[in-house]
Design a protein around this motif. Sequence first.
Motif, PDB file in Angstrom:
ATOM      1  N   ALA A  37      -8.709 -10.640  -1.535  1.00  0.00           N
ATOM      2  CA  ALA A  37      -8.454  -9.294  -1.035  1.00  0.00           C
ATOM      3  C   ALA A  37      -8.019  -8.365  -2.164  1.00  0.00           C
ATOM      4  O   ALA A  37      -7.112  -8.689  -2.934  1.00  0.00           O
ATOM      5  CB  ALA A  37      -7.393  -9.341   0.051  1.00  0.00           C
ATOM      6  N   ASP A  38      -8.659  -7.207  -2.239  1.00  0.00           N
ATOM      7  CA  ASP A  38      -8.293  -6.187  -3.219  1.00  0.00           C
ATOM      8  C   ASP A  38      -7.219  -5.256  -2.669  1.00  0.00           C
ATOM      9  O   ASP A  38      -6.374  -4.763  -3.428  1.00  0.00           O
ATOM     10  CB  ASP A  38      -9.526  -5.349  -3.591  1.00  0.00           C
ATOM     11  CG  ASP A  38     -10.661  -6.191  -4.130  1.00  0.00           C
ATOM     12  OD1 ASP A  38     -10.456  -6.851  -5.163  1.00  0.00           O
ATOM     13  OD2 ASP A  38     -11.745  -6.201  -3.507  1.00  0.00           O
ATOM     14  N   LEU A  39      -7.268  -4.988  -1.375  1.00  0.00           N
ATOM     15  CA  LEU A  39      -6.349  -4.065  -0.713  1.00  0.00           C
ATOM     16  C   LEU A  39      -5.709  -4.772   0.466  1.00  0.00           C
ATOM     17  O   LEU A  39      -6.403  -5.414   1.253  1.00  0.00           O
ATOM     18  CB  LEU A  39      -7.110  -2.829  -0.216  1.00  0.00           C
ATOM     19  CG  LEU A  39      -6.345  -1.853   0.686  1.00  0.00           C
ATOM     20  CD1 LEU A  39      -5.271  -1.112  -0.102  1.00  0.00           C
ATOM     21  CD2 LEU A  39      -7.303  -0.863   1.353  1.00  0.00           C
ATOM     22  N   VAL A  40      -4.378  -4.652   0.591  1.00  0.00           N
ATOM     23  CA  VAL A  40      -3.657  -5.261   1.705  1.00  0.00           C
ATOM     24  C   VAL A  40      -2.827  -4.189   2.398  1.00  0.00           C
ATOM     25  O   VAL A  40      -1.978  -3.539   1.776  1.00  0.00           O
ATOM     26  CB  VAL A  40      -2.734  -6.405   1.237  1.00  0.00           C
ATOM     27  CG1 VAL A  40      -1.998  -7.015   2.431  1.00  0.00           C
ATOM     28  CG2 VAL A  40      -3.534  -7.467   0.495  1.00  0.00           C
ATOM     29  N   VAL A  41      -3.077  -4.010   3.696  1.00  0.00           N
ATOM     30  CA  VAL A  41      -2.342  -3.043   4.506  1.00  0.00           C
ATOM     31  C   VAL A  41      -1.770  -3.770   5.714  1.00  0.00           C
ATOM     32  O   VAL A  41      -2.490  -4.511   6.392  1.00  0.00           O
ATOM     33  CB  VAL A  41      -3.252  -1.890   4.985  1.00  0.00           C
ATOM     34  CG1 VAL A  41      -2.459  -0.900   5.836  1.00  0.00           C
ATOM     35  CG2 VAL A  41      -3.897  -1.182   3.793  1.00  0.00           C
ATOM     36  N   ILE A  42      -0.468  -3.574   5.974  1.00  0.00           N
ATOM     37  CA  ILE A  42       0.155  -4.163   7.158  1.00  0.00           C
ATOM     38  C   ILE A  42       0.844  -3.062   7.951  1.00  0.00           C
ATOM     39  O   ILE A  42       1.215  -2.026   7.405  1.00  0.00           O
ATOM     40  CB  ILE A  42       1.180  -5.260   6.802  1.00  0.00           C
ATOM     41  CG1 ILE A  42       2.387  -4.650   6.067  1.00  0.00           C
ATOM     42  CG2 ILE A  42       0.530  -6.359   5.977  1.00  0.00           C
ATOM     43  CD1 ILE A  42       3.539  -5.626   5.872  1.00  0.00           C
ATOM     44  N   ASN A  43       1.023  -3.294   9.254  1.00  0.00           N
ATOM     45  CA  ASN A  43       1.822  -2.378  10.056  1.00  0.00           C
ATOM     46  C   ASN A  43       3.220  -2.968  10.164  1.00  0.00           C
ATOM     47  O   ASN A  43       3.389  -4.095  10.638  1.00  0.00           O
ATOM     48  CB  ASN A  43       1.223  -2.169  11.446  1.00  0.00           C
ATOM     49  CG  ASN A  43       1.946  -1.076  12.207  1.00  0.00           C
ATOM     50  OD1 ASN A  43       3.102  -1.221  12.586  1.00  0.00           O
ATOM     51  ND2 ASN A  43       1.258   0.043  12.423  1.00  0.00           N
ATOM     52  N   GLY A  44       4.239  -2.203   9.735  1.00  0.00           N
ATOM     53  CA  GLY A  44       5.596  -2.740   9.648  1.00  0.00           C
ATOM     54  C   GLY A  44       6.596  -2.135  10.601  1.00  0.00           C
ATOM     55  O   GLY A  44       7.804  -2.318  10.413  1.00  0.00           O
ATOM     56  N   GLU A  45       6.141  -1.463  11.652  1.00  0.00           N
ATOM     57  CA  GLU A  45       7.098  -0.729  12.498  1.00  0.00           C
ATOM     58  C   GLU A  45       7.984  -1.624  13.363  1.00  0.00           C
ATOM     59  O   GLU A  45       8.982  -1.154  13.902  1.00  0.00           O
ATOM     60  CB  GLU A  45       6.364   0.276  13.387  1.00  0.00           C
ATOM     61  CG  GLU A  45       5.581  -0.334  14.514  1.00  0.00           C
ATOM     62  CD  GLU A  45       5.616   0.537  15.773  1.00  0.00           C
ATOM     63  OE1 GLU A  45       5.982   1.711  15.677  1.00  0.00           O
ATOM     64  OE2 GLU A  45       5.281   0.004  16.840  1.00  0.00           O
ATOM     65  N   ASN A  46       7.636  -2.898  13.485  1.00  0.00           N
ATOM     66  CA  ASN A  46       8.440  -3.821  14.283  1.00  0.00           C
ATOM     67  C   ASN A  46       9.083  -4.913  13.436  1.00  0.00           C
ATOM     68  O   ASN A  46       9.528  -5.935  13.968  1.00  0.00           O
ATOM     69  CB  ASN A  46       7.592  -4.484  15.366  1.00  0.00           C
ATOM     70  CG  ASN A  46       7.039  -3.506  16.378  1.00  0.00           C
ATOM     71  OD1 ASN A  46       5.825  -3.331  16.481  1.00  0.00           O
ATOM     72  ND2 ASN A  46       7.902  -2.848  17.111  1.00  0.00           N
ATOM     73  N   ALA A  47       9.134  -4.715  12.125  1.00  0.00           N
ATOM     74  CA  ALA A  47       9.565  -5.782  11.226  1.00  0.00           C
ATOM     75  C   ALA A  47      11.057  -6.069  11.290  1.00  0.00           C
ATOM     76  O   ALA A  47      11.493  -7.203  11.085  1.00  0.00           O
ATOM     77  CB  ALA A  47       9.168  -5.440   9.791  1.00  0.00           C
ATOM     78  N   ALA A  48      11.875  -5.053  11.576  1.00  0.00           N
ATOM     79  CA  ALA A  48      13.331  -5.217  11.579  1.00  0.00           C
ATOM     80  C   ALA A  48      13.809  -5.613  12.974  1.00  0.00           C
ATOM     81  O   ALA A  48      14.127  -4.753  13.810  1.00  0.00           O
ATOM     82  CB  ALA A  48      14.006  -3.924  11.119  1.00  0.00           C
ATOM     83  N   ASP A  49      13.817  -6.916  13.232  1.00  0.00           N
ATOM     84  CA  ASP A  49      14.256  -7.450  14.528  1.00  0.00           C
ATOM     85  C   ASP A  49      13.502  -6.834  15.707  1.00  0.00           C
ATOM     86  O   ASP A  49      14.053  -6.661  16.799  1.00  0.00           O
ATOM     87  CB  ASP A  49      15.759  -7.246  14.713  1.00  0.00           C
ATOM     88  CG  ASP A  49      16.578  -8.013  13.674  1.00  0.00           C
ATOM     89  OD1 ASP A  49      16.174  -9.139  13.338  1.00  0.00           O
ATOM     90  OD2 ASP A  49      17.590  -7.477  13.192  1.00  0.00           O
ATOM     91  N   GLY A  50      12.262  -6.455  15.470  1.00  0.00           N
ATOM     92  CA  GLY A  50      11.416  -5.960  16.544  1.00  0.00           C
ATOM     93  C   GLY A  50      11.336  -4.454  16.665  1.00  0.00           C
ATOM     94  O   GLY A  50      10.454  -3.942  17.356  1.00  0.00           O
ATOM     95  N   PHE A  51      12.234  -3.741  15.985  1.00  0.00           N
ATOM     96  CA  PHE A  51      12.247  -2.280  16.105  1.00  0.00           C
ATOM     97  C   PHE A  51      12.540  -1.644  14.759  1.00  0.00           C
ATOM     98  O   PHE A  51      13.665  -1.719  14.256  1.00  0.00           O
ATOM     99  CB  PHE A  51      13.297  -1.828  17.137  1.00  0.00           C
ATOM    100  CG  PHE A  51      12.997  -2.278  18.538  1.00  0.00           C
ATOM    101  CD1 PHE A  51      12.121  -1.560  19.341  1.00  0.00           C
ATOM    102  CD2 PHE A  51      13.578  -3.422  19.045  1.00  0.00           C
ATOM    103  CE1 PHE A  51      11.837  -1.976  20.631  1.00  0.00           C
ATOM    104  CE2 PHE A  51      13.297  -3.843  20.338  1.00  0.00           C
ATOM    105  CZ  PHE A  51      12.419  -3.119  21.132  1.00  0.00           C
ATOM    106  N   GLY A  52      11.533  -1.006  14.181  1.00  0.00           N
ATOM    107  CA  GLY A  52      11.750  -0.273  12.945  1.00  0.00           C
ATOM    108  C   GLY A  52      11.534  -1.111  11.686  1.00  0.00           C
ATOM    109  O   GLY A  52      11.075  -2.258  11.740  1.00  0.00           O
TER     110      GLY A  52
END
Length: 266
Positions: A37-52
């Motif tokens: 993979a050259d580019l890696v994108v993740i969605n992190g809006e739930n990373a902090a204990d499920g919220f934020g």
Amino acid sequence: MSKQRTITALLLGDVIGQPGGRALFMGLPQLIKKLRADLVVINGENAADGFGLTEDLARQFFSLGVHVITTGNHIWQREEIRPFLDKDTRILRPANYPAQVPGHGYTVLEIGGLSVGVVNLQGRHQMVPIDCPFQTGAAVVEKLRRQTKLIFVDFHAESAMEKEALAAYLDGKVSVVVGTHTHVQTADERILDKGTGYITDLGLSGPIGGVIGSDPNIAIERQLTQIPLRNQILDAPSYLQGVVCSVDPDTGKTVSIKRISEQFGL
């Protein structure tokens, strides 16, 4: 420097609390290597204990090889992240929030000598009625296309109809449109008529076997009683779910798109 023949993008669904973080720490580096993979994108809006999201978590994700973290409606639930949204353009909030809110809705970065744009939008069906994602998205894409044809869009939305409509609206103008937010991976990955790769929802980077990543017992009690109990993240084996896309840098069109779902968390 000669141009790459294609660029490979790994796009992963919402990171769900500590189980999702563990899956990233255990599996992302080897997945990047495996897929080249050259580019890696993740969605992190739930990373902090499920919220934020927190600044510390964001820095850890970047250290694993993540290039851009997209978010959605839950990004505002951790006030401490708000100043960091202005400072680091690698963390996005949906571009169609009012202009006065902190942060950036899109970014451009250099990947292997190529300029790559990443855009974050949020839907309005069954969500807060912010600015139109279609009009905002079109304006942002028009601006980005002056710099690059390689444009990746995370559309954080509840409605499959709204997601499909946006993808059709942007078909041929962006490389890939992926949906996030529902935490349930869909099986409709495809290349649209004008060359845009698409999937309705990437799924999640987190525990499988719960209810969208949460403890099923609490989810059942919420339904039976209609009491708004706070969900708790299920501590269970976790997966990294999303898609890997190959994109032609000369045309910006997707050459291939493949759904992935691999277990890494214990």
